[in-house]
Design a protein around this motif. Sequence first.
Motif, PDB file in Angstrom:
ATOM      1  N   MET A 187      36.519  35.395  45.999  1.00 38.54           N
ATOM      2  CA  MET A 187      35.254  35.630  45.293  1.00 38.54           C
ATOM      3  C   MET A 187      34.181  36.158  46.228  1.00 38.54           C
ATOM      4  O   MET A 187      33.460  37.092  45.914  1.00 38.54           O
ATOM      5  N   GLU A 232      34.741  39.676  47.293  1.00 40.37           N
ATOM      6  CA  GLU A 232      34.333  40.619  46.227  1.00 40.37           C
ATOM      7  C   GLU A 232      32.824  40.850  46.266  1.00 40.37           C
ATOM      8  O   GLU A 232      32.350  41.965  46.080  1.00 40.37           O
ATOM      9  N   GLN A 238      30.349  38.428  40.183  1.00 45.84           N
ATOM     10  CA  GLN A 238      31.767  38.175  40.498  1.00 45.84           C
ATOM     11  C   GLN A 238      32.092  36.688  40.355  1.00 45.84           C
ATOM     12  O   GLN A 238      33.200  36.311  39.976  1.00 45.84           O
TER      13      GLN A 238
END
Length: 170
Positions: free
Chosen positions: A58, A61, A153
């Motif tokens: 995560m 990203e 995200q």
Amino acid sequence: MDTPQPRTAVYPGTFDPLTMGHRSLVRRALKVFDHIVVAVAEQTPKQPLFSLEERVDMIREVFVNEPRISVEPFHGLLVDYVAERGASVILRGMRAVSDFDHEFQMALMNRRMNKDIESVFLMTDFKWLYISSTIVKEVAKAGGDYEGLVPVQVMRRLQERFGPPNGRNK
Ligand code: COA
């Protein structure tokens, strides 16, 4: 004259999940350091909702287009990881006086274990003073609105777990 070495700071945490507070702190720290390593802890006193791999993915990203920020998992003692990484600075955020005792304790313990590593603190932006990973998860779980408190995200992953916010408090 010697070329100055790039200054790297390690920003450790559980990041379960990363919030806007964390994101803002990392970006602000780039004014002081050349490179920030977001170090995601496997070993933490907490029982994380997201696995280590999910937390790392995560955050990667979120910072995908930011070459001065890298994201890595770490295991074991933080000071050992920082030393292995060739860094000498631990970066931490401070939200309020309530964070102080805990941060002070960790900084002193880390310094006791490795005197070559310094802890550096940045004050959280006042916009994010009241949020924590726990409070965001609690609201998400109960169907409340947490849009804007975590990067998109992260919001996507929370929605996969708990479904979309119910819109009641919009
Ligand atoms: N914006 C929003 N929230 C913030 C924030 C900011 N700028 N800064 C901190 N927070 C929140 C975090 O989300 C976290 O919230 P949570 O309690 O709801 O999860 C909380 O403030 C900080 O939690 P804390 O437990 O202090 O730290 P952490 O979870 O971020 O990380 C480690 C703790 C991983 C750094 C520590 O356990 C560690 O170093 N572990 C490795 C083993 C080790 O070396 N231990 C000895 C340490 S002396």
